[in-house]
Design a protein around this motif. Structure first.
Motif, short mmCIF file in Angstrom:
data_model
loop_
_atom_site.label_atom_id
_atom_site.label_comp_id
_atom_site.label_asym_id
_atom_site.label_seq_id
_atom_site.Cartn_x
_atom_site.Cartn_y
_atom_site.Cartn_z
N LYS A 11 48.17 39.68 24.03
CA LYS A 11 47.25 40.74 23.61
C LYS A 11 47.21 40.79 22.09
CE LYS A 11 45.96 45.52 24.22
NZ LYS A 11 46.17 46.77 24.92
N SER A 12 45.98 40.75 21.56
CA SER A 12 45.82 40.86 20.11
C SER A 12 45.85 42.31 19.69
CB SER A 12 44.51 40.18 19.67
OG SER A 12 43.40 40.81 20.27
N SER A 13 46.20 42.54 18.44
CA SER A 13 46.31 43.91 17.94
C SER A 13 44.97 44.64 17.97
CB SER A 13 46.88 43.91 16.51
OG SER A 13 46.05 43.14 15.65
N ALA A 64 46.05 37.28 11.78
CA ALA A 64 45.85 37.56 13.20
C ALA A 64 47.18 37.99 13.77
CB ALA A 64 45.35 36.31 13.92
N GLU A 65 47.15 38.94 14.67
CA GLU A 65 48.39 39.41 15.31
C GLU A 65 48.20 39.43 16.81
OE1 GLU A 65 50.89 43.54 15.60
OE2 GLU A 65 50.05 43.02 13.65
N VAL A 66 49.02 38.67 17.50
CA VAL A 66 48.98 38.61 18.96
C VAL A 66 50.41 38.74 19.47
CG1 VAL A 66 48.40 37.19 20.98
CG2 VAL A 66 46.94 37.13 18.94
#
Length: 139
Positions: A20-22, A7-9
């Motif tokens: 905001k997430s990718s 997960a990337e935020v």
């Protein structure tokens, strides 16, 4: 070890900013909670951590129950309380209490399933030895 998901935020503005997430699914303000002197009105890091831990632990509970051919009642829940603590030396830390309601099995079996879930839940594994996690099996 095999990575299964990342997960990337991105956060800007810290506790009074935006996350905001990718993939764009998460895109919301974060605010200092009223209990810490802020305005509130938006989520905060402790709520987000609690949401993730509760959902992950519930999945771990379903996994260990399923391996024993036990289907958890749909009313079973996990409620995570995440506390932000300040130590005497000024450092900050987290404490977690998981209130777990396991319907459809007796208390002893519920406690066994919760203990097993705590061994496999990625949040439990990741916090072990770093965050005080209290497991509370509800009647």
């Amino acid at each position: 070890m095999k990575r299964m998901y990342t997960a990337e935020v991105t956060a800007t503005g810290g506790r009074s900013g935006q996350i905001k997430s990718s993939d764009g699914i998460l895109d919301m303000p974060v605010r200092l909670p009223e209990g810490l002197g802020g305005k509130g009105g938006a989520t905060n890091p402790e709520q987000l951590f609690a949401a993730g831990y509760a959902a992950c632990f519930q999945s771990a509970l379903m996994l260990v129950a399923g391996k024993q051919k036990i289907r958890l009642d749909e009313n079973s829940t996990v409620t995570a309380q995440v506390g932000l603590d300040q130590f005497e030396d000024g450092r900050f830390g987290l404490a977690v209490q998981l209130d777990v309601k396991v319907d459809g099995v007796d208390k002893a079996k519920a406690e066994e399933l919760v203990a097993q879930a705590h061994e496999v839940c990625p949040y439990s594994v990741g916090t072990r030895g770093n965050i005080d996690v209290k497991l509370n099996v509800l009647d």
